[in-house]
Design a protein around this motif. Structure first.
Motif, PDB file in Angstrom:
ATOM      1  N   GLY A  17      -8.119   5.704  -3.678  1.00 28.92           N
ATOM      2  CA  GLY A  17      -7.967   4.296  -4.001  1.00 28.92           C
ATOM      3  C   GLY A  17      -8.995   3.810  -5.008  1.00 28.92           C
ATOM      4  N   ILE A  55       1.381   2.635  -1.390  1.00 31.67           N
ATOM      5  CA  ILE A  55       0.505   1.675  -0.700  1.00 31.67           C
ATOM      6  C   ILE A  55      -0.716   1.343  -1.547  1.00 31.67           C
ATOM      7  N   THR A  56      -1.354   2.374  -2.107  1.00 28.33           N
ATOM      8  CA  THR A  56      -2.571   2.178  -2.891  1.00 28.33           C
ATOM      9  C   THR A  56      -2.310   1.350  -4.141  1.00 28.33           C
ATOM     10  N   SER A  59      -1.676  -2.334  -3.482  1.00 26.16           N
ATOM     11  CA  SER A  59      -2.933  -3.017  -3.172  1.00 26.16           C
ATOM     12  C   SER A  59      -3.715  -3.351  -4.432  1.00 26.16           C
ATOM     13  N   ILE A  62      -1.918  -6.026  -6.652  1.00 21.08           N
ATOM     14  CA  ILE A  62      -2.038  -7.381  -6.103  1.00 21.08           C
ATOM     15  C   ILE A  62      -3.400  -7.969  -6.447  1.00 21.08           C
ATOM     16  N   GLN A  63      -4.437  -7.135  -6.340  1.00 18.62           N
ATOM     17  CA  GLN A  63      -5.776  -7.592  -6.675  1.00 18.62           C
ATOM     18  C   GLN A  63      -5.874  -7.950  -8.155  1.00 18.62           C
ATOM     19  N   LEU A 228      -5.820   1.775   0.120  1.00 23.60           N
ATOM     20  CA  LEU A 228      -5.731   0.323  -0.007  1.00 23.60           C
ATOM     21  C   LEU A 228      -7.118  -0.303  -0.111  1.00 23.60           C
ATOM     22  N   LEU A 229      -8.021   0.131   0.752  1.00 20.35           N
ATOM     23  CA  LEU A 229      -9.387  -0.399   0.726  1.00 20.35           C
ATOM     24  C   LEU A 229     -10.116   0.024  -0.536  1.00 20.35           C
ATOM     25  N   GLN A 232      -9.060  -1.999  -3.611  1.00 20.81           N
ATOM     26  CA  GLN A 232      -9.597  -3.351  -3.612  1.00 20.81           C
ATOM     27  C   GLN A 232     -11.035  -3.364  -4.130  1.00 20.81           C
TER      28      GLN A 232
END
Length: 269
Positions: A17, A55-56, A59, A62-63, A228-229, A232
Motif C-alpha cells: 500500500g 482494495i489498495t 483506498s 479516495i485519498q 489500505l492503511l 493512506q
C-alpha cells in the motif's frame, strides 16, 4: 492459515500500500513473489494479488480525490481500454510457464528504469529551454506528447490492462513512464492518475481470475486491508516530495526488484 502467515500477509499488504501511493503501482510486484514463496501457485498468486490491489487502489484514490489530486477524465480515458485488455492478460497467464512469466516480468522492470531516465533527460532539456526563453515548439517540437493524445491513452491503458491480468499488478509499473513520455505528465501527476486507473484494471483482472476460480479470497482481503492503511499513509506524503526524490525512489525500486525477479526465474524448475 497459520498465525505466522496472517502476520506476513498483513505486513506485506502494508508495504504494498505504501508503494502504491508513493510510486503509483498496485503493489503486485511485491505481493506476487511473496505469495509464491508462501507456497501458492503462480496463477493463484496473480489472481489473489489482483483482489488485494482492488482494495489498495480504491483506498489511495479516495485519498487523492479528497485532497483534490484525482483527475477523473484522465483516469477514465486510460482505464476504459484496460477493462478489455485485462481479460487478454488473464488468458495469457493460464498459458505461460512460471519461468517465462518471471523472466518477462524482470525485463519489464528494467525497461521502465530506462523509460524513467529518458523522461528525466527530456525534462532537463525543457528547463534549459525555458531559461533561455526560447519557444519549445522551435527547438523541441511536440516533445511532450509523442503521439495523438487519444491514441496515447488507449496504448497506455491497454498495456496496463494486459499487465494486470498477466502479472497480477495494477499496471502502474508501465502506466507511470508511458504517461510521462507520451502525455507529458509530471511524475507525481502520472502517479496519481495511475493509481485511479489501477482501480479499473484490478477489478477487471480480478473478475476474470475469479471466473477461472483462481482467487484466494481470505488471503486477498487480508493483503488488501494492510494495503489500505499503507496507501493512506503514502498518498498524504507524496505531494510533499520533490519530483527528483520520487523519480529516484521509483528507479531504485525497479532495479532492486528486477534483480530479485531474475533470481527467482533462474531457480524455477
Amino acid at each position: 492459515m497459520t498465525s505466522f502467515e496472517l502476520i506476513i500477509l498483513t505486513v506485506a499488504g502494508l508495504i504494498a500500500g505504501i508503494l502504491a501511493g508513493f510510486l503509483g503501482i498496485g503493489g503486485g510486484t511485491v505481493l506476487v513473489p511473496l505469495l509464491v514463496a508462501l507456497g501458492y501457485t503462480p496463477v493463484e498468486a496473480v489472481a489473489t494479488s489482483s483482489l488485494s490491489i482492488v482494495i489498495t487502489a480504491i483506498s489511495g484514490s479516495i485519498q487523492n480525490w479528497r485532497m483534490g489530486y484525482l483527475r477523473l477524465n484522465q483516469v477514465i480515458g486510460i482505464g476504459f481500454p484496460a477493462i478489455l485488455t485485462a481479460q487478454i492478460g488473464v488468458f495469457l497467464a493460464e498459458l505461460f510457464s512460471s519461468r517465462l512469466l518471471l523472466f518477462l516480468f524482470g525485463c519489464l522492470l528494467l525497461l521502465n528504469v530506462y523509460l524513467v531516465e529518458l523522461r528525466k533527460q527530456i525534462t532537463t532539456r525543457k528547463k534549459q529551454q525555458e531559461e533561455q526563453q526560447v519557444s519549445e515548439s522551435t527547438i523541441f517540437p511536440n516533445q511532450n506528447i509523442l503521439f495523438n493524445p487519444v491514441f496515447a491513452r488507449i496504448l497506455t491503458g491497454g498495456t496496463a490492462g494486459i499487465l494486470a491480468g498477466l502479472f497480477g499488478v495494477g499496471g502502474g509499473i508501465i502506466m507511470v513512464p508511458l504517461q510521462i513520455l507520451l502525455l507529458g505528465e509530471t511524475i507525481k501527476i502520472a502517479i496519481q492518475i495511475s493509481l485511479g486507473v489501477i482501480v479499473i484494471t484490478a477489478i477487471s483482472a480480478c473478475a476474470g481470475h475469479a471466473i477461472q476460480g483462481n482467487v484466494l479470497w481470505s488471503q486477498g482481503i487480508i493483503l488488501g486491508v494492510g494495503g489500505l492503511l499503507g496507501a493512506q499513509i503514502s498518498t498524504r506524503f507524496l505531494p510533499k516530495l520533490s519530483d527528483q526524490t520520487v523519480s529516484l525512489m521509483f528507479r531504485i525500486f525497479l532495479v532492486i526488484l528486477s534483480i530479485y525477479i531474475f533470481k527467482q526465474a533462474w531457480i524455477q524448475s
